[in-house]
Design an enzyme around this catalytic site. Sequence first.
Site, PDB file in Angstrom:
ATOM      1  NE  ARG A  18      -3.619  -2.136   2.660  1.00  0.00           N
ATOM      2  CZ  ARG A  18      -4.627  -2.261   3.507  1.00  0.00           C
ATOM      3  NH1 ARG A  18      -5.086  -1.205   4.139  1.00  0.00           N
ATOM      4  NH2 ARG A  18      -5.170  -3.427   3.731  1.00  0.00           N
ATOM      5  CB  SER A 106      -8.327  -2.228   2.369  1.00  0.00           C
ATOM      6  OG  SER A 106      -9.215  -2.703   3.351  1.00  0.00           O
ATOM      7  CG  HIS A 107      -9.216   0.300   6.182  1.00  0.00           C
ATOM      8  ND1 HIS A 107      -8.595  -0.915   5.974  1.00  0.00           N
ATOM      9  CD2 HIS A 107      -8.493   0.922   7.141  1.00  0.00           C
ATOM     10  CE1 HIS A 107      -7.555  -1.009   6.788  1.00  0.00           C
ATOM     11  NE2 HIS A 107      -7.472   0.093   7.501  1.00  0.00           N
ATOM     12  CE  LYS A 116      -6.594  -5.993   0.916  1.00  0.00           C
ATOM     13  NZ  LYS A 116      -7.936  -6.145   1.548  1.00  0.00           N
ATOM     14  CG  ASP A 245     -13.400  -2.791   4.082  1.00  0.00           C
ATOM     15  OD1 ASP A 245     -14.072  -3.510   3.309  1.00  0.00           O
ATOM     16  OD2 ASP A 245     -12.176  -2.954   4.248  1.00  0.00           O
ATOM     17  CG  ASP A 247     -11.022  -4.348   0.175  1.00  0.00           C
ATOM     18  OD1 ASP A 247     -11.450  -4.127   1.323  1.00  0.00           O
ATOM     19  OD2 ASP A 247     -10.100  -5.154  -0.067  1.00  0.00           O
ATOM     20  CG  ASP A 249     -11.373  -7.029   3.034  1.00  0.00           C
ATOM     21  OD1 ASP A 249     -11.763  -5.978   3.579  1.00  0.00           O
ATOM     22  OD2 ASP A 249     -10.173  -7.245   2.752  1.00  0.00           O
ATOM     23  NE  ARG A 250     -11.581  -3.300   7.394  1.00  0.00           N
ATOM     24  CZ  ARG A 250     -11.193  -2.347   8.224  1.00  0.00           C
ATOM     25  NH1 ARG A 250     -10.778  -2.643   9.442  1.00  0.00           N
ATOM     26  NH2 ARG A 250     -11.239  -1.085   7.858  1.00  0.00           N
ATOM     27  CG  HIS A 332     -10.494  -8.595   8.010  1.00  0.00           C
ATOM     28  ND1 HIS A 332     -10.542  -8.591   6.641  1.00  0.00           N
ATOM     29  CD2 HIS A 332      -9.742  -7.520   8.363  1.00  0.00           C
ATOM     30  CE1 HIS A 332      -9.842  -7.570   6.176  1.00  0.00           C
ATOM     31  NE2 HIS A 332      -9.345  -6.896   7.208  1.00  0.00           N
TER      32      HIS A 332
END
Length: 466
Positions: A18, A106-107, A116, A245, A247, A249-250, A332
């Site tokens: 990132r 992501s977030h 990823k 979130d 992307d 995944d959360r 997660h």
Amino acid sequence: MAGCPLPAKDMFRAYDIRGIAGHDLTRDNIRLIGQAIGETALAQGRRTLLFGADARLSSPTLAPALREGLLDAGCDVMDLGRIPTPLLYFAAHTTMHDSGVMLTASHNPADYNGVKTVLKRRNLTPEEIQSLYERSCALAEVGAPRPRHRGRAISHDVVPAYLHYLQGSITLRRPLHVVVDCGNAIPGTVAPVALEAIGCRVTPLFCEVDGHFPNHHPDPTIRGNLEALQATVAREQADLGVALDGDGDRVVMVSNSGRIVDTDRLLMLLVRDILPRHPGANVVFDVKCSSLLRQVIEEAGGRPALCRSGHSFMKSRMRETDAVVGAEFSAHVFIRDRWFGHDDGIYVAARFIEMLTRSPGDVDALLDSLPSAISTEELRVEVDEAAKFQLMERISCQAGFADATINRLDGIRAEFPHGWGLLRASNTTPALLLRFEADSVEALGDIQRQFRQLLQDADNRLQIPF
């Protein structure tokens, strides 16, 4: 490509890559990263890679360059387009191809982007990510030579198969009204239609994709980001609020009365639902989770397994222990009962909704059935990114609590007779993270006082939020 600036080493973190788009991540160096990933995949016998990207402002610039790097390495690419990260994981379990690359931060804030990587259905280890850094640097030094056989790209729409799978595996006993907040991030393209597909009445909130994230930051673990969702659930008299979130995944859930369902409480409810079908199974949770989880897991006939924080560490621990369910406090959640074990906020929400429809009460009633303690949310102490791990190591060496047992699996978790405190370095942001839980307000205050003194002794300039 000769003379291309080397990628910054600090972008290559514990479980992904990132950095700030246009500064850390550029068209040139992300192409190098793509070529390094492609060469690594080929070395492991994976010629075709799945590819997806989220809807960040920089993705239209960086995605083609990252994809070109994969093709330059000689890999074929199955391009899934703009998707939430869990749909790439889903494709890795349901298509002929079990490896892939996702462009997402992501977030993280809007100016970030990242990568990823999944190889053979597993995320890379920290050592493998450092190997990508070294391979990228080597390619930069020699001008990133292209192979004789360049890969080919094809497009594939995975969304219909994902929706079909959800429809076939989730059964609701009664319809529910659900508000879904996607924070203007990429899950807005899938989450509302997915929950409608399983039978919910959905009120979308901030589901229009806008990489500026104009309404709030797409991180549901920050309570301030849930205020609009809580208000909408109340106004619409909905049964549940769901926040995803950046992307997808959360996930964090909000009850009909506005109570936030912390992830360790969510895991307790999933344990009660899933473990009766898997007696004796392991349940994985990270160091930030409530100590009450152990009690709930053992009462349900399961075996608790502690893990360091991080989605890749969690998934690795799930595989090692053959666990049936697990979660880390940062939202997660991993389910291997009727699912593939990867973190998917949309699927977890669907499973929670299914469980709720089998209960005679509402979300609040489910929460009230759980054991309770006084706990804090995750607290942040902002620190310099380049110095946070050295600072954490210095604090760890100085840490000593006379009346506590210290677990150093991931930072410092001090278990006191009447509660616990945790201090660890974030793997994704420039911060030290803390959480506390205790039997009473007095015990909580005493534990926090000891951690505050520990931080002040290490650096009296730190702004401590408790």
